[in-house]
Scaffold this motif. Sequence first.
Motif, PDB file in Angstrom:
ATOM      1  N   PHE A   1      22.970  27.698 146.376  1.00  0.00           N
ATOM      2  CA  PHE A   1      23.236  28.510 145.184  1.00  0.00           C
ATOM      3  C   PHE A   1      23.909  27.672 144.096  1.00  0.00           C
ATOM      4  O   PHE A   1      23.500  27.703 142.932  1.00  0.00           O
ATOM      5  CB  PHE A   1      24.112  29.708 145.549  1.00  0.00           C
ATOM      6  CG  PHE A   1      24.570  30.502 144.356  1.00  0.00           C
ATOM      7  CD1 PHE A   1      23.667  31.220 143.582  1.00  0.00           C
ATOM      8  CD2 PHE A   1      25.918  30.515 143.995  1.00  0.00           C
ATOM      9  CE1 PHE A   1      24.088  31.941 142.465  1.00  0.00           C
ATOM     10  CE2 PHE A   1      26.345  31.233 142.887  1.00  0.00           C
ATOM     11  CZ  PHE A   1      25.438  31.950 142.123  1.00  0.00           C
ATOM     12  N   GLY A   2      24.923  26.917 144.468  1.00  0.00           N
ATOM     13  CA  GLY A   2      25.612  26.061 143.497  1.00  0.00           C
ATOM     14  C   GLY A   2      24.680  25.043 142.876  1.00  0.00           C
ATOM     15  O   GLY A   2      24.708  24.802 141.655  1.00  0.00           O
ATOM     16  N   MET A   3      23.817  24.461 143.700  1.00  0.00           N
ATOM     17  CA  MET A   3      22.867  23.466 143.203  1.00  0.00           C
ATOM     18  C   MET A   3      21.857  24.100 142.249  1.00  0.00           C
ATOM     19  O   MET A   3      21.510  23.520 141.206  1.00  0.00           O
ATOM     20  CB  MET A   3      22.156  22.810 144.388  1.00  0.00           C
ATOM     21  CG  MET A   3      21.180  21.707 144.007  1.00  0.00           C
ATOM     22  SD  MET A   3      19.547  22.309 143.563  1.00  0.00           S
ATOM     23  CE  MET A   3      19.003  22.939 145.135  1.00  0.00           C
ATOM     24  N   LEU A   4      21.375  25.309 142.564  1.00  0.00           N
ATOM     25  CA  LEU A   4      20.383  25.977 141.730  1.00  0.00           C
ATOM     26  C   LEU A   4      20.959  26.377 140.376  1.00  0.00           C
ATOM     27  O   LEU A   4      20.293  26.250 139.347  1.00  0.00           O
ATOM     28  CB  LEU A   4      19.835  27.207 142.454  1.00  0.00           C
ATOM     29  CG  LEU A   4      18.886  26.937 143.621  1.00  0.00           C
ATOM     30  CD1 LEU A   4      18.614  28.226 144.392  1.00  0.00           C
ATOM     31  CD2 LEU A   4      17.587  26.320 143.144  1.00  0.00           C
ATOM     32  N   VAL A   5      22.189  26.869 140.376  1.00  0.00           N
ATOM     33  CA  VAL A   5      22.835  27.234 139.110  1.00  0.00           C
ATOM     34  C   VAL A   5      22.972  25.998 138.220  1.00  0.00           C
ATOM     35  O   VAL A   5      22.648  26.029 137.028  1.00  0.00           O
ATOM     36  CB  VAL A   5      24.216  27.873 139.358  1.00  0.00           C
ATOM     37  CG1 VAL A   5      24.966  28.040 138.037  1.00  0.00           C
ATOM     38  CG2 VAL A   5      24.068  29.221 140.052  1.00  0.00           C
TER      39      VAL A   5
ATOM     40  N   GLY B   1      28.948  35.471 151.859  1.00  0.00           N
ATOM     41  CA  GLY B   1      29.816  35.554 150.703  1.00  0.00           C
ATOM     42  C   GLY B   1      29.932  34.191 150.041  1.00  0.00           C
ATOM     43  O   GLY B   1      29.476  33.188 150.587  1.00  0.00           O
ATOM     44  N   ILE B   2      30.540  34.166 148.859  1.00  0.00           N
ATOM     45  CA  ILE B   2      30.733  32.906 148.144  1.00  0.00           C
ATOM     46  C   ILE B   2      32.234  32.649 148.033  1.00  0.00           C
ATOM     47  O   ILE B   2      32.902  33.179 147.131  1.00  0.00           O
ATOM     48  CB  ILE B   2      30.092  32.942 146.747  1.00  0.00           C
ATOM     49  CG1 ILE B   2      28.591  33.272 146.859  1.00  0.00           C
ATOM     50  CG2 ILE B   2      30.272  31.603 146.027  1.00  0.00           C
ATOM     51  CD1 ILE B   2      27.882  33.417 145.531  1.00  0.00           C
ATOM     52  N   PRO B   3      32.787  31.884 148.954  1.00  0.00           N
ATOM     53  CA  PRO B   3      34.241  31.644 148.943  1.00  0.00           C
ATOM     54  C   PRO B   3      34.672  30.805 147.749  1.00  0.00           C
ATOM     55  O   PRO B   3      33.891  30.027 147.197  1.00  0.00           O
ATOM     56  CB  PRO B   3      34.469  30.893 150.258  1.00  0.00           C
ATOM     57  CG  PRO B   3      33.172  30.221 150.540  1.00  0.00           C
ATOM     58  CD  PRO B   3      32.112  31.158 150.032  1.00  0.00           C
ATOM     59  N   LYS B   4      35.935  30.970 147.353  1.00  0.00           N
ATOM     60  CA  LYS B   4      36.457  30.191 146.230  1.00  0.00           C
ATOM     61  C   LYS B   4      36.417  28.695 146.519  1.00  0.00           C
ATOM     62  O   LYS B   4      36.295  27.878 145.605  1.00  0.00           O
ATOM     63  CB  LYS B   4      37.885  30.628 145.923  1.00  0.00           C
ATOM     64  CG  LYS B   4      38.000  32.045 145.372  1.00  0.00           C
ATOM     65  CD  LYS B   4      39.443  32.393 145.050  1.00  0.00           C
ATOM     66  CE  LYS B   4      39.551  33.801 144.479  1.00  0.00           C
ATOM     67  NZ  LYS B   4      40.968  34.171 144.178  1.00  0.00           N
ATOM     68  N   SER B   5      36.520  28.346 147.801  1.00  0.00           N
ATOM     69  CA  SER B   5      36.522  26.933 148.170  1.00  0.00           C
ATOM     70  C   SER B   5      35.214  26.236 147.804  1.00  0.00           C
ATOM     71  O   SER B   5      35.170  25.017 147.650  1.00  0.00           O
ATOM     72  CB  SER B   5      36.767  26.787 149.680  1.00  0.00           C
ATOM     73  OG  SER B   5      35.757  27.456 150.417  1.00  0.00           O
ATOM     74  N   ALA B   6      34.137  27.027 147.637  1.00  0.00           N
ATOM     75  CA  ALA B   6      32.840  26.437 147.294  1.00  0.00           C
ATOM     76  C   ALA B   6      32.842  25.850 145.881  1.00  0.00           C
ATOM     77  O   ALA B   6      31.982  25.037 145.545  1.00  0.00           O
ATOM     78  CB  ALA B   6      31.734  27.477 147.412  1.00  0.00           C
ATOM     79  N   ALA B   7      33.825  26.259 145.064  1.00  0.00           N
ATOM     80  CA  ALA B   7      33.890  25.779 143.689  1.00  0.00           C
ATOM     81  C   ALA B   7      34.611  24.440 143.579  1.00  0.00           C
ATOM     82  O   ALA B   7      34.735  23.891 142.480  1.00  0.00           O
ATOM     83  CB  ALA B   7      34.589  26.804 142.808  1.00  0.00           C
ATOM     84  N   ARG B   8      35.067  23.918 144.710  1.00  0.00           N
ATOM     85  CA  ARG B   8      35.718  22.618 144.665  1.00  0.00           C
ATOM     86  C   ARG B   8      34.729  21.529 144.234  1.00  0.00           C
ATOM     87  O   ARG B   8      33.591  21.532 144.669  1.00  0.00           O
ATOM     88  CB  ARG B   8      36.288  22.254 146.043  1.00  0.00           C
ATOM     89  CG  ARG B   8      37.473  23.111 146.491  1.00  0.00           C
ATOM     90  CD  ARG B   8      37.881  22.722 147.896  1.00  0.00           C
ATOM     91  NE  ARG B   8      36.778  22.918 148.841  1.00  0.00           N
ATOM     92  CZ  ARG B   8      36.830  22.595 150.141  1.00  0.00           C
ATOM     93  NH1 ARG B   8      37.913  22.034 150.633  1.00  0.00           N
ATOM     94  NH2 ARG B   8      35.800  22.825 150.926  1.00  0.00           N
TER      95      ARG B   8
END
Length: 289
Positions: free
Chosen positions: A181-185, A53-60
């Motif tokens: 995923f964050g890096m690719l986006v 999953g993609i937790p909200k904490s990953a958006a920090r």
Amino acid sequence: MGHLAMLAFSALVAGSFSLGVMAAPHIAPAALNAPRFLIAALLVGAAALATTGIPKSAARAPWRYLVLGGTFAIYFVLMFEGLKTAAPVSASAVFTLTPVMSAIIGYAMLRQITTPRMALGLSVGAAGALWVIFRADWEAVRAFEVGRGEMIYFWGCVAHAAYTPMVRLLNRGESPVVFTFGMLVAGCVLVTIYGWNDIRSTDWAALPAIVWITLVYVAVFASAVTFVLLQFATLRLPSAKVMAYTYLTPSWVIAWEVLLGHEVPPVLVMAGVGLTVVALLVLLKDEGH
């Protein structure tokens, strides 16, 4: 498991050299890499949703993904720009400079120490890689001249070397898949902005098949899969050891060239392959100390 991940990484990365040389003359680097990042982001994002999953904490601190995505975008754009004129084997020669650069940057960022045993392994690996790159020909070694394509790609390799310790520095507990995923986006957004004119001016319907084959390969295998492998290994191994596996890349490139029906290297070249294996064994032994 970190070592196994990097073994697979080196084999998959090698394919992008052989295919990239064939595709580079037909499409602008940014136009190729924008959809590459997009496809890879969709694949890795789907994998993340299906597993951790993609937790909200990953958006920090989203700036972290922009830094990492921008760094890898620089690498890929300069790689395909360089491959317009550089041969796959000579380009992989430049790629083997990344372990030393990564060790230096790893020390500057994280104070990671390269032990004498690691230095020995890196040196043996470099010698083996060069023997493979120049196909066991001393005359070729002495006559080596760095071309424009190799110089362009060198600066891309500097970015690649910096990326490895930066992952460890900027990761805040995110899983490798989510962090990738964050890096690719972020990379997709940055490359699209940078190369928008090239993307718009590309006649996509008229592109030869090799471009589409290369795009699918680099997006799925040399991006989505290798990014996860690199993130996985970087969180478990020192930067210098992670990048040490690049010494196998020239050997894998030659294997790809053979599979694609290109020139078969002489038997003496296999001595270089043996040296790269010895180097990895030295590094692997050091892991236990």
